[in-house]
Write a protein that holds these residues in place. Sequence first.
Motif, PDB file in Angstrom:
ATOM      1  N   PRO A  54       9.851 -14.522 -12.494  1.00 16.29           N
ATOM      2  CA  PRO A  54      10.477 -14.132 -13.784  1.00 16.29           C
ATOM      3  C   PRO A  54      10.908 -12.525 -13.880  1.00 16.29           C
ATOM      4  O   PRO A  54      10.233 -11.654 -13.198  1.00 16.29           O
ATOM      5  CB  PRO A  54       9.218 -14.290 -14.816  1.00 16.29           C
ATOM      6  N   VAL A  55      12.256 -12.403 -14.289  1.00 18.37           N
ATOM      7  CA  VAL A  55      13.002 -11.102 -14.277  1.00 18.37           C
ATOM      8  C   VAL A  55      13.528 -10.647 -15.803  1.00 18.37           C
ATOM      9  O   VAL A  55      13.432 -11.572 -16.558  1.00 18.37           O
ATOM     10  CB  VAL A  55      13.835 -10.807 -13.183  1.00 18.37           C
ATOM     11  N   HIS A  56      13.784  -9.480 -15.703  1.00 16.07           N
ATOM     12  CA  HIS A  56      14.422  -9.182 -17.114  1.00 16.07           C
ATOM     13  C   HIS A  56      15.779  -9.748 -17.110  1.00 16.07           C
ATOM     14  O   HIS A  56      16.298 -10.012 -16.005  1.00 16.07           O
ATOM     15  CB  HIS A  56      14.544  -7.586 -17.308  1.00 16.07           C
ATOM     16  N   GLU A  57      16.093  -9.883 -18.474  1.00 18.52           N
ATOM     17  CA  GLU A  57      17.573 -10.651 -18.676  1.00 18.52           C
ATOM     18  C   GLU A  57      18.899 -10.042 -17.952  1.00 18.52           C
ATOM     19  O   GLU A  57      19.662 -10.738 -17.747  1.00 18.52           O
ATOM     20  CB  GLU A  57      17.896 -10.662 -20.139  1.00 18.52           C
ATOM     21  N   GLU A  58      18.889  -8.767 -17.532  1.00 21.70           N
ATOM     22  CA  GLU A  58      19.783  -8.152 -16.938  1.00 21.70           C
ATOM     23  C   GLU A  58      19.871  -8.087 -15.370  1.00 21.70           C
ATOM     24  O   GLU A  58      20.866  -7.540 -14.871  1.00 21.70           O
ATOM     25  CB  GLU A  58      20.284  -6.760 -17.563  1.00 21.70           C
ATOM     26  N   GLU A  74      15.630  -5.342  -0.830  1.00 19.29           N
ATOM     27  CA  GLU A  74      14.541  -4.967  -1.598  1.00 19.29           C
ATOM     28  C   GLU A  74      15.027  -4.582  -3.200  1.00 19.29           C
ATOM     29  O   GLU A  74      16.304  -4.449  -3.036  1.00 19.29           O
ATOM     30  CB  GLU A  74      14.019  -3.464  -1.373  1.00 19.29           C
ATOM     31  N   TYR A  75      14.050  -4.979  -3.950  1.00 15.16           N
ATOM     32  CA  TYR A  75      14.629  -4.457  -5.557  1.00 15.16           C
ATOM     33  C   TYR A  75      13.480  -3.589  -5.981  1.00 15.16           C
ATOM     34  O   TYR A  75      12.367  -3.591  -5.814  1.00 15.16           O
ATOM     35  CB  TYR A  75      14.587  -5.757  -6.465  1.00 15.16           C
ATOM     36  N   PRO A  76      14.086  -2.652  -6.966  1.00 15.42           N
ATOM     37  CA  PRO A  76      13.093  -1.522  -7.528  1.00 15.42           C
ATOM     38  C   PRO A  76      11.941  -2.205  -8.338  1.00 15.42           C
ATOM     39  O   PRO A  76      10.885  -1.769  -8.555  1.00 15.42           O
ATOM     40  CB  PRO A  76      13.903  -0.724  -8.213  1.00 15.42           C
ATOM     41  N   TYR A  77      12.186  -3.466  -9.096  1.00 14.97           N
ATOM     42  CA  TYR A  77      11.313  -4.097  -9.730  1.00 14.97           C
ATOM     43  C   TYR A  77      10.442  -5.430  -9.181  1.00 14.97           C
ATOM     44  O   TYR A  77       9.820  -6.097  -9.771  1.00 14.97           O
ATOM     45  CB  TYR A  77      12.090  -4.582 -11.123  1.00 14.97           C
ATOM     46  N   LEU A  78      10.644  -5.583  -7.745  1.00  7.44           N
ATOM     47  CA  LEU A  78       9.844  -6.728  -7.315  1.00  7.44           C
ATOM     48  C   LEU A  78       8.752  -6.121  -6.127  1.00  7.44           C
ATOM     49  O   LEU A  78       9.044  -5.293  -5.403  1.00  7.44           O
ATOM     50  CB  LEU A  78      10.732  -7.750  -6.317  1.00  7.44           C
ATOM     51  N   GLY A  79       7.795  -6.485  -6.185  1.00  3.70           N
ATOM     52  CA  GLY A  79       6.762  -6.307  -5.187  1.00  3.70           C
ATOM     53  C   GLY A  79       6.968  -6.913  -3.749  1.00  3.70           C
ATOM     54  O   GLY A  79       7.464  -7.930  -3.714  1.00  3.70           O
TER      55      GLY A  79
END
Length: 250
Positions: free
Chosen positions: A98-102, A245-250
């Motif tokens: 699950p991620v934020h809508e944007e 890599e993404y700033p909001y994924l571990g």
Amino acid sequence: MSKKRYFIQIAYDGSLYHGWQVQPNAVTVQELLDKAMTTVLRQPIETLGCGRTDSGVHAKDFYAHFDVEGIDENKVLNALGGINALLPYQIAAKRIIPVHEEAHARFDATARAYKYHVHFEKDPFKLNRSWLIKDQLDVSAMNEAAALLLNYTDFSCFSKSNTQTFTNNCKIVKAVFEEEEDGLVFTIEADRFLRNMVRAIMGTLVQIGKKEIDLTAFKAVIESKNRSMAGQSVPACGLYLVKIEYPYLG
């Protein structure tokens, strides 16, 4: 229940497919993934990938985002088994997040890494998974040239022409060859890559390895910003996308 956005992480052997992106009259990874997810989630699913791999290129780490509406989050997360059951063995869904809508699988990626595999003796187990080179290569010289890539940002000379990009600037943070018992692996990492860039860089570095050009000529290729000055693109079979890599994924 409102619309919710998710990432799906997948891996695939690209040997049988015409790349990631949906195309008319050709089987692609995206087409098969969207069909499987549409069946399992019982609503039309259209993924958007972190990039577009060419025909025959592989991915060990690939992300796409998609939206669903009116389905409980736990049901979406538990859909992984059903999706994998419908996908061919060459494509594996690894997790749904699950991620934020944007959140955007392509534009939010902060780092990407590829590996290119080369072997020097005929090996049936490397067919479509590594490039067979029969020439001897000067790996030390290739590493000297690869290190120069970190000093530049404009890589127009390694980009496929007429692409829809606003800039040909990339920040390469790693480019190195490592010898293995049964071959050679080139690892390259950057904030972004241009279309066909890694295969064109590899083709030019192989010219260095074969002593067809020297370091001065390699610099001239980069500074020319002209694709026709660089070497030929190497075959797709040896190329693997190995990290996103993404700033909001571990």
